[in-house]
Design a protein around this motif. Structure first.
Motif, mmCIF file in Angstrom:
data_model
loop_
_atom_site.group_PDB
_atom_site.id
_atom_site.type_symbol
_atom_site.label_atom_id
_atom_site.label_comp_id
_atom_site.label_asym_id
_atom_site.label_seq_id
_atom_site.Cartn_x
_atom_site.Cartn_y
_atom_site.Cartn_z
ATOM 1 N N SER A 44 0.722 -1.268 -0.115
ATOM 2 C CA SER A 44 -0.050 -0.077 -0.176
ATOM 3 C C SER A 44 0.797 1.235 0.064
ATOM 4 C CB SER A 44 -0.835 0.057 1.374
ATOM 5 O OG SER A 44 -1.890 -1.049 1.006
ATOM 6 N N THR A 45 1.940 1.191 0.759
ATOM 7 C CA THR A 45 2.781 2.321 0.884
ATOM 8 C C THR A 45 3.480 2.584 -0.574
ATOM 9 O OG1 THR A 45 3.483 1.750 3.146
ATOM 10 C CG2 THR A 45 4.927 3.378 1.660
ATOM 11 N N LEU A 46 3.741 1.647 -1.346
ATOM 12 C CA LEU A 46 4.257 1.728 -2.644
ATOM 13 C C LEU A 46 3.387 2.406 -3.581
ATOM 14 C CD1 LEU A 46 6.450 1.203 -4.680
ATOM 15 C CD2 LEU A 46 5.322 -0.958 -5.243
ATOM 16 N N ILE A 47 2.158 2.009 -3.678
ATOM 17 C CA ILE A 47 1.218 2.591 -4.651
ATOM 18 C C ILE A 47 0.847 3.974 -4.268
ATOM 19 C CG2 ILE A 47 0.575 0.555 -5.645
ATOM 20 C CD1 ILE A 47 -1.972 0.744 -3.823
ATOM 21 N N LYS A 48 0.668 4.134 -2.705
ATOM 22 C CA LYS A 48 0.270 5.561 -2.173
ATOM 23 C C LYS A 48 1.308 6.621 -2.635
ATOM 24 C CE LYS A 48 -2.686 4.172 1.625
ATOM 25 N NZ LYS A 48 -2.650 4.337 2.984
ATOM 26 N N MET A 49 2.486 6.145 -2.584
ATOM 27 C CA MET A 49 3.723 7.094 -3.290
ATOM 28 C C MET A 49 3.662 7.435 -4.487
ATOM 29 S SD MET A 49 7.290 6.215 -0.993
ATOM 30 C CE MET A 49 7.364 4.445 -1.534
ATOM 31 N N LEU A 50 2.889 6.256 -5.632
ATOM 32 C CA LEU A 50 2.941 6.770 -7.077
ATOM 33 C C LEU A 50 1.795 7.906 -7.204
ATOM 34 C CD1 LEU A 50 2.876 2.878 -8.351
ATOM 35 C CD2 LEU A 50 4.819 4.768 -8.556
ATOM 36 N N GLY A 59 14.935 9.343 -2.282
ATOM 37 C CA GLY A 59 14.952 8.798 -3.497
ATOM 38 C C GLY A 59 14.232 9.588 -4.373
ATOM 39 N N SER A 60 13.853 8.877 -5.684
ATOM 40 C CA SER A 60 13.321 9.618 -6.669
ATOM 41 C C SER A 60 12.085 8.675 -7.422
ATOM 42 C CB SER A 60 14.039 10.258 -7.834
ATOM 43 O OG SER A 60 14.796 8.961 -8.596
ATOM 44 N N ILE A 61 10.857 9.197 -7.769
ATOM 45 C CA ILE A 61 9.752 8.758 -8.415
ATOM 46 C C ILE A 61 9.410 9.589 -9.523
ATOM 47 C CG2 ILE A 61 7.472 7.672 -7.876
ATOM 48 C CD1 ILE A 61 8.054 7.650 -5.041
ATOM 49 N N ASN A 62 9.531 8.917 -10.947
ATOM 50 C CA ASN A 62 9.058 9.557 -11.982
ATOM 51 C C ASN A 62 7.653 9.019 -12.490
ATOM 52 O OD1 ASN A 62 8.871 10.375 -14.796
ATOM 53 N ND2 ASN A 62 10.678 11.667 -14.288
ATOM 54 N N VAL A 63 6.674 9.629 -12.661
ATOM 55 C CA VAL A 63 5.304 9.040 -13.203
ATOM 56 C C VAL A 63 5.107 9.887 -14.518
ATOM 57 C CG1 VAL A 63 3.024 8.338 -12.653
ATOM 58 C CG2 VAL A 63 4.757 8.150 -10.651
ATOM 59 N N GLY A 64 5.047 9.378 -15.437
ATOM 60 C CA GLY A 64 4.641 10.083 -16.847
ATOM 61 C C GLY A 64 5.238 11.352 -17.020
ATOM 62 N N GLY A 65 6.539 11.555 -16.599
ATOM 63 C CA GLY A 65 7.498 12.568 -16.870
ATOM 64 C C GLY A 65 7.267 13.556 -15.543
ATOM 65 N N ILE A 66 6.419 13.253 -14.667
ATOM 66 C CA ILE A 66 6.431 14.028 -13.278
ATOM 67 C C ILE A 66 7.254 13.500 -12.279
ATOM 68 C CG2 ILE A 66 4.818 14.950 -11.686
ATOM 69 C CD1 ILE A 66 2.689 14.971 -13.635
ATOM 70 N N ASP A 67 8.041 14.468 -11.611
ATOM 71 C CA ASP A 67 8.927 13.939 -10.625
ATOM 72 C C ASP A 67 7.823 14.206 -9.258
ATOM 73 O OD1 ASP A 67 10.708 13.721 -8.442
ATOM 74 O OD2 ASP A 67 12.245 15.115 -9.439
ATOM 75 N N VAL A 68 7.446 12.987 -8.985
ATOM 76 C CA VAL A 68 6.426 12.905 -7.717
ATOM 77 C C VAL A 68 7.058 13.236 -6.351
ATOM 78 C CG1 VAL A 68 4.845 11.344 -6.782
ATOM 79 C CG2 VAL A 68 5.085 11.028 -9.071
ATOM 80 N N ALA A 69 8.328 12.806 -6.286
ATOM 81 C CA ALA A 69 8.841 13.047 -4.979
ATOM 82 C C ALA A 69 9.073 14.569 -4.582
ATOM 83 C CB ALA A 69 10.321 12.393 -4.905
ATOM 84 N N LYS A 78 -1.875 17.840 -11.164
ATOM 85 C CA LYS A 78 -1.441 17.617 -12.496
ATOM 86 C C LYS A 78 -0.844 16.211 -12.517
ATOM 87 C CE LYS A 78 0.526 22.091 -13.594
ATOM 88 N NZ LYS A 78 1.923 22.792 -13.924
ATOM 89 N N LEU A 79 -0.425 15.619 -11.502
ATOM 90 C CA LEU A 79 -0.331 14.051 -11.460
ATOM 91 C C LEU A 79 -1.661 13.453 -11.390
ATOM 92 C CD1 LEU A 79 1.517 11.657 -10.977
ATOM 93 C CD2 LEU A 79 1.237 12.043 -8.310
ATOM 94 N N ARG A 80 -2.472 13.723 -10.629
ATOM 95 C CA ARG A 80 -3.651 13.103 -10.375
ATOM 96 C C ARG A 80 -4.532 12.990 -11.794
ATOM 97 N NH1 ARG A 80 -4.783 13.208 -4.758
ATOM 98 N NH2 ARG A 80 -2.807 12.786 -3.748
ATOM 99 N N VAL A 155 -12.427 7.336 -16.987
ATOM 100 C CA VAL A 155 -13.038 8.341 -17.887
ATOM 101 C C VAL A 155 -12.460 9.551 -18.430
ATOM 102 C CG1 VAL A 155 -14.126 10.035 -15.882
ATOM 103 C CG2 VAL A 155 -15.612 9.341 -18.063
ATOM 104 N N ASN A 156 -11.487 9.849 -17.598
ATOM 105 C CA ASN A 156 -10.534 10.852 -18.041
ATOM 106 C C ASN A 156 -9.386 10.480 -18.944
ATOM 107 O OD1 ASN A 156 -10.101 13.783 -18.279
ATOM 108 N ND2 ASN A 156 -8.664 13.745 -16.646
ATOM 109 N N GLY A 157 -9.481 9.176 -19.415
ATOM 110 C CA GLY A 157 -8.401 8.771 -19.969
ATOM 111 C C GLY A 157 -6.967 8.681 -19.548
ATOM 112 N N PRO A 158 -7.059 8.220 -18.466
ATOM 113 C CA PRO A 158 -5.518 8.216 -17.730
ATOM 114 C C PRO A 158 -4.723 7.375 -18.221
ATOM 115 C CG PRO A 158 -7.025 7.005 -16.572
ATOM 116 C CD PRO A 158 -7.677 7.549 -17.529
ATOM 117 N N LYS A 159 -3.273 7.822 -18.073
ATOM 118 C CA LYS A 159 -2.058 6.755 -18.751
ATOM 119 C C LYS A 159 -1.963 5.569 -17.773
ATOM 120 C CE LYS A 159 0.299 10.476 -20.798
ATOM 121 N NZ LYS A 159 1.625 11.585 -20.806
ATOM 122 N N LEU A 160 -2.423 5.823 -16.460
ATOM 123 C CA LEU A 160 -2.134 4.785 -15.487
ATOM 124 C C LEU A 160 -3.191 4.691 -14.578
ATOM 125 C CD1 LEU A 160 0.053 3.020 -13.701
ATOM 126 C CD2 LEU A 160 0.707 5.011 -12.416
#
Length: 231
Positions: A44-50, A59-69, A78-80, A155-160
């Motif tokens: 759960s912690t892993l996906i909550k960080m995403l 550490g660093s987390i990049n999701v779809g070009g966004i530096d989440v950390a 913007k991430l959501r 419905v918003n066509g997310p990548k993830l």
């Protein structure tokens, strides 16, 4: 091409508990990945960080070009917008119809009514609930409610699409029906990460499987190589 890249990610909570240790993970666009492991292993912690419900300690987390950390709170939206999340307990609005529950996501973005209508009907058709658009959540089965939750998430066509135990409250037959819906969504190009305790589902689906133990990845099974031998 990677949609998700995690490097040396650590998460330690304020109470001193370390949930994730020095984790590296790459997930490609269009992949379907199960995250499994015993209770308390860090799933759960892993996906909550995403989706930035939690911040990594380092550490660093990049999701779809966004530096989440490093993402500031005021820019989390913007991430959501790039992802959808499905939970075990559906989280539907009880006094809103199926259509309204799904449309709510788009109304927040201020889209025109005709565009909202077309998008909502399209995803309800995809999850097999177009004929239940005017029903309320209390008039639906558990499996149907989860389909509504999935429709709302995509419905918003997310990548993830991130799924946190989406079949946890469902019987075996209904669970496999939900997995068929997720499979169809994945085939349309959406990357899916799913946390689950249900090893039978993981066995049947034959996808990539990440096994966590005590906050570390102990095994990364390539697509179709995982097999649970337990009872």
């Amino acid at each position: 091409m990677n949609l998700i890249q995690m490097r040396h990610v650590k998460k330690q909570y304020k109470n001193g508990v370390t949930a994730i240790y020095d984790l590296d993970l790459d997930i490609e666009k269009g992949d379907f990945v199960f995250v499994i492991g015993s209770t308390g292993c860090g799933k759960s912690t892993l996906i909550k960080m995403l989706y930035r419900e939690e911040r990594p300690t380092s550490g660093s987390i990049n999701v779809g070009g966004i530096d989440v950390a490093k993402l500031k709170n005021r820019k989390v939206y913007k991430l959501r917008r790039k992802l959808g999340v499905v939970f075990q307990d559906f989280k539907l609005l009880p006094k809103s119809t199926v259509f309204e529950n799904v449309a709510f996501t788009l109304e927040v973005y201020g889209l025109p009514k005709d565009e909202i209508y077309n998008k909502v009907i399209k995803v309800l058709d995809l999850v097999g609930l177009k004929h239940k658009a005017k029903n309320y959540p209390t008039e639906l089965s558990g499996g149907e409610q989860q389909r509504v939750a999935i429709a709302r998430a995509i419905v918003n066509g997310p990548k993830l699409l991130i799924c946190d135990e989406p079949t946890g409250n469902l019987d075996e037959i209904t669970s496999m029906e939900i997995m068929e819906v997720l499979e169809a969504i994945n085939k349309l190009g959406t990357t899916i990460i799913m946390v689950t305790h249900d090893t039978e589902i993981v066995n049947r689906m034959k996808k990539r499987v990440i096994l966590l133990n005590a906050g570390r990845i102990v095994k990364d099974y390539k697509k179709g190589t995982y097999k649970h031998e337990g009872v």
